[in-house]
Design an enzyme around this catalytic site. Sequence first.
Site, PDB file in Angstrom:
ATOM      1  N   ASP A   1     -14.474  15.779 -95.017  1.00 25.53           N
ATOM      2  CA  ASP A   1     -14.024  16.361 -93.778  1.00 25.53           C
ATOM      3  C   ASP A   1     -12.560  17.174 -94.588  1.00 25.53           C
ATOM      4  OD1 ASP A   1     -11.705  15.156 -95.065  1.00 25.53           O
ATOM      5  OD2 ASP A   1     -11.280  13.175 -93.291  1.00 25.53           O
TER       6      ASP A   1
ATOM      7  N   ASP B   1     -19.342   8.026 -89.126  1.00 17.11           N
ATOM      8  CA  ASP B   1     -18.175   7.801 -90.642  1.00 17.11           C
ATOM      9  C   ASP B   1     -17.344   6.194 -89.931  1.00 17.11           C
ATOM     10  OD1 ASP B   1     -15.241   9.275 -91.072  1.00 17.11           O
ATOM     11  OD2 ASP B   1     -16.714   9.996 -89.369  1.00 17.11           O
TER      12      ASP B   1
END
Length: 376
Positions: free
Chosen positions: A93, A267
């Site tokens: 990320d 996720d």
Amino acid sequence: MSDTFTFRVLATDGQARRGEISMPRGTVRTPAFMPVGTAGTVKAMYLDQVRALGTDIILGNTYHLMLRPGAERVARLGGLHEFARWPHPILTDSGGFQVMSLAALRKIREEGVTFRSHVDGQVYEMSPERSIEIQGLLDADIQMQLDECVRLPAPREDVERAMELSLRWAERCKTAFGDQPDKAMFGIVQGGVDADLRARSAAALSAMELKGYAVGGLAVGEPQQVMLEVLEATCPALPAEKPRYLMGVGTPNDILKSVARGIDMFDCVMPTRAGRHGLAYTRRGKINLKNARHAEDPRPLDEESDCPAARGYSRAYLHHLVKSGEALGAMLLTWNNLAYYQGLMADIRTAVEAGRLGERADEMREEWARGDLPAL
């Protein structure tokens, strides 16, 4: 130059897709669940265990890794794959969500964000270019753009401003990422729970011709129906030939319903966090091993599971480990939970291929509703 990062849709069932993301370090079967490896580790698991469960890709966190041990150090040690002994695909990320949620004294400007580390108080600057640089030093296969995450609920003008800023940052991230045929940068759709803002964000990102797209800013406490309405407004505005990733979601039921609306990747910390707190996910629903009713129950969590943690230990023993605060309890329950999640994703892929996702989802929900059987 031929692109070695590709996505193929192999089957559809309504809006649901069964596909494959191919890249040099491996193939990701979609719909896919990515276990969260915040600091280069999936908590309470060996990564070879994670792989054996059917995991094709894990997530690493840019914010935490830039603070400890540092992206430059990881690069000197061969990159995150070598550092963590995971030679398969990794998505990182951007660090934006953690900056907004964890860092102190943050200041957002057009140039980027300045923040004080929650670890040692040191001041850092994170620009779109620096976020991509860090993810490159980590050698991530899929890298996310830096975006601004607004805490909801928020006034529409604040959400719109953050969405527009995130679009400008996406352009800068794309430029910084450059031409990397073996890797991908994903844009992140923002816009809160406003369908019009989400559609605008999705359309603008689609015009950038990125290799994949994420839906961010959800799973922050909004009702499930609101999340689904956002997906219904967003997914049709994204290119059908590119993978779609719903960030931070979620429960098994969230995943089922999101796949039905066209999402390919997920996720969430939920299965690992739950395992560390005594909660097991099974095909009969959730089991809280803290409850006293399990103290003399000789049954395993699930005698039909392929996972040794689920079928090889009694609930009485797991209850004892949890109540005693033993690390093995967290390890076994996390193992069970990730096995359940990867089994869920395999089940979903099979159902989409067979054109019966809706029926299979109903069967799962009926089993969850019946719940776990009481001890004899």
